[in-house]
Design an enzyme around this catalytic site. Structure first.
Site, PDB file in Angstrom:
ATOM      1  N   LYS A   1     151.222  53.681  80.457  1.00 50.42           N
ATOM      2  CA  LYS A   1     151.537  52.648  81.429  1.00 50.42           C
ATOM      3  C   LYS A   1     151.393  53.238  82.823  1.00 50.42           C
ATOM      4  O   LYS A   1     151.906  54.336  83.094  1.00 50.42           O
ATOM      5  CB  LYS A   1     152.982  52.153  81.216  1.00 50.42           C
TER       6      LYS A   1
ATOM      7  N   LYS B   1     148.927  38.608  72.183  1.00 51.22           N
ATOM      8  CA  LYS B   1     150.338  38.854  71.867  1.00 51.22           C
ATOM      9  C   LYS B   1     150.942  37.565  71.334  1.00 51.22           C
ATOM     10  O   LYS B   1     150.735  36.493  71.925  1.00 51.22           O
ATOM     11  CB  LYS B   1     151.117  39.287  73.117  1.00 51.22           C
TER      12      LYS B   1
ATOM     13  N   GLU C   1     143.476  48.254  81.162  1.00 52.38           N
ATOM     14  CA  GLU C   1     144.048  46.965  80.773  1.00 52.38           C
ATOM     15  C   GLU C   1     144.688  46.280  81.976  1.00 52.38           C
ATOM     16  O   GLU C   1     145.457  46.896  82.719  1.00 52.38           O
ATOM     17  CB  GLU C   1     145.090  47.221  79.671  1.00 52.38           C
TER      18      GLU C   1
ATOM     19  N   ASP D   1     144.943  41.068  79.448  1.00 51.67           N
ATOM     20  CA  ASP D   1     146.199  40.871  78.708  1.00 51.67           C
ATOM     21  C   ASP D   1     146.954  39.686  79.323  1.00 51.67           C
ATOM     22  O   ASP D   1     146.807  38.546  78.870  1.00 51.67           O
ATOM     23  CB  ASP D   1     147.025  42.167  78.732  1.00 51.67           C
TER      24      ASP D   1
ATOM     25  N   ASP E   1     147.044  51.081  80.857  1.00 51.42           N
ATOM     26  CA  ASP E   1     147.501  49.711  81.132  1.00 51.42           C
ATOM     27  C   ASP E   1     148.203  49.649  82.477  1.00 51.42           C
ATOM     28  O   ASP E   1     149.261  50.236  82.661  1.00 51.42           O
ATOM     29  CB  ASP E   1     148.471  49.267  80.017  1.00 51.42           C
TER      30      ASP E   1
HETATM   31 MG    MG Z   1     149.342  45.077  78.517  1.00 53.46          MG
END
Ligand code: MG
Length: 368
Positions: free
Chosen positions: A163, A266, A217, A242, A191
């Site tokens: 992240k 998701k 991402e 995303d 991401d």
């Molecule tokens: Mg993501």
């Protein structure tokens, strides 16, 4: 085969360490569990992990919407009428995808249990031999992230996702430090969770060109599809969308614009498994590989994502790692190293510890 009762539990799961990404730091995970029971005693479990920055839903709002708007629509319905039920949800209320997912997942768990089959058998069978999970590393100092990554690789993880997204200069250091720490052969994914603007994203991608990142991402804000497209067009790197894609309408736009190379599906964005299958099918038509992501979900939603991941060939990666982050979970997900095991039991294939669900529940209700 009618649904006679829906229970909703607003609970909090304790994390081993705070979860830190570009827009939020969480000390524990607020989650909503649903339990649907049929007239002949079958029980299905579902879960919502809303994210106010992504789906516009909070823990409390999700609980209220399930209780007052969605759960009552299920009474006397057949759990197999999944298309009809989603139509009813969508006619009743726009959006609120994680609230819808909580019930959709419980319905699939029920369908599996009633038919005596693991969930993946209902939605495509085993398209893959196994589900390999990455390790996801929170935003920290570059040195700490590198240490975390090296430790996870030593523990047997074969993919690392990090992240980033606080600021470009620090993020470049983070990506380089992690790549150095894990060597050149371990796949590395990055991401930014919408944390950069177009200029900053291009700078990070350019400066980390030698780090062999699988994909970057959601580099920019979810709504800024034009910036996503520009980044994809001018950089060498693969771009994953995303937060920018929740449903099939968003995905049609991305495909038409050629704004991304890969898609992160998701369940909490799509509204559950049924709409996620439509996303995967649409992505397949556009030859866009998919990942199934997660919102730090318990065993319940994690296994729903795992069943989806294994059942579609266009889905080739996932991040079903929520259960690794909790001190104690409501059911057991079996990881064999970095591979999720499927128990073979019907539905989601997990046994929910109802006593523990009740123990961590702050408020609950019953709709019948
Ligand atoms: Mg993501």
């Amino acid at each position: 085969m009618k649904i006679k009762k829906v229970e909703v539990f607003a609970a909090r799961l304790e994390l081993k360490e705070p979860f830190i990404i570009s827009y939020v730091q969480l000390e524990d995970m607020p989650t909503i569990f649903t339990r649907i029971e049929t007239e002949n005693g079958y029980v299905g479990w579902g879960e919502a992990v809303p994210d106010q920055n992504v789906t516009g839903e909070t823990w409390e709002s999700t609980y209220q919407i399930i209780k007052h708007e969605l759960a009552p629509l299920l009474l006397n319905e057949n759990p197999f009428s999944i298309d009809r039920i989603h139509q009813k949800f969508n006619d009743k209320i726009f959006g609120v995808p994680s609230a819808k997912a909580a019930l959709d997942i419980a319905l699939y768990d029920l369908m599996g249990k009633i038919s005596g089959q693991p969930l993946y058998q209902l939605i495509g069978g085993k398209a893959h031999d196994e589900i390999q999970v990455p390790q996801v590393i929170s935003i920290k100092d570059p040195k700490e992230m590198a240490e975390d990554a090296a430790r996870f690789v030593a523990a047997g993880f074969r993919n690392i996702k990090i992240k980033v997204g606080t600021n470009g200069t620090d993020d470049i250091e983070r990506i380089k430090a992690v790549r150095n720490a894990i060597g050149k052969d371990i796949p590395l994914r990055v991401d930014a969770n919408q944390g950069w603007d177009r200029i900053e994203a291009l700078k990070v991608i350019r400066e980390t060109a030698d780090c062999d990142v699988d994909w970057y991402e959601q580099p920019v804000k979810a709504h800024d599809m034009k910036a996503l497209k520009e980044i994809k067009t001018v950089s060498h790197a693969k771009i994953m969308v995303d937060e920018g894609v929740h449903n099939i309408h968003d995905l049609v736009d991305v495909i038409e614009m050629r704004a991304a190379d890969v898609l992160n599906i998701k369940l909490m964005k799509s509204g559950g498994i049924y709409p996620a299958l439509a996303l995967a099918n649409l992505a397949e038509a556009a030859e866009m590989p998919c990942q199934v992501g997660s919102m730090v979900e318990s065993a319940i939603a994690t296994m729903a994502g795992a069943h989806l991941s294994i059942s579609k060939s266009i889905i080739d990666t996932n991040e079903m790692v929520g259960p690794l982050m909790f001190t104690k979970d409501v059911a057991k997900v079996q990881y064999d190293g970095d591979v999720i095991q499927f128990s073979g039991a019907p539905g989601l294939g997990v046994e929910v510890d109802e006593e523990y669900v009740r123990e961590i529940t702050r408020f609950s209700c019953e709709i019948r």
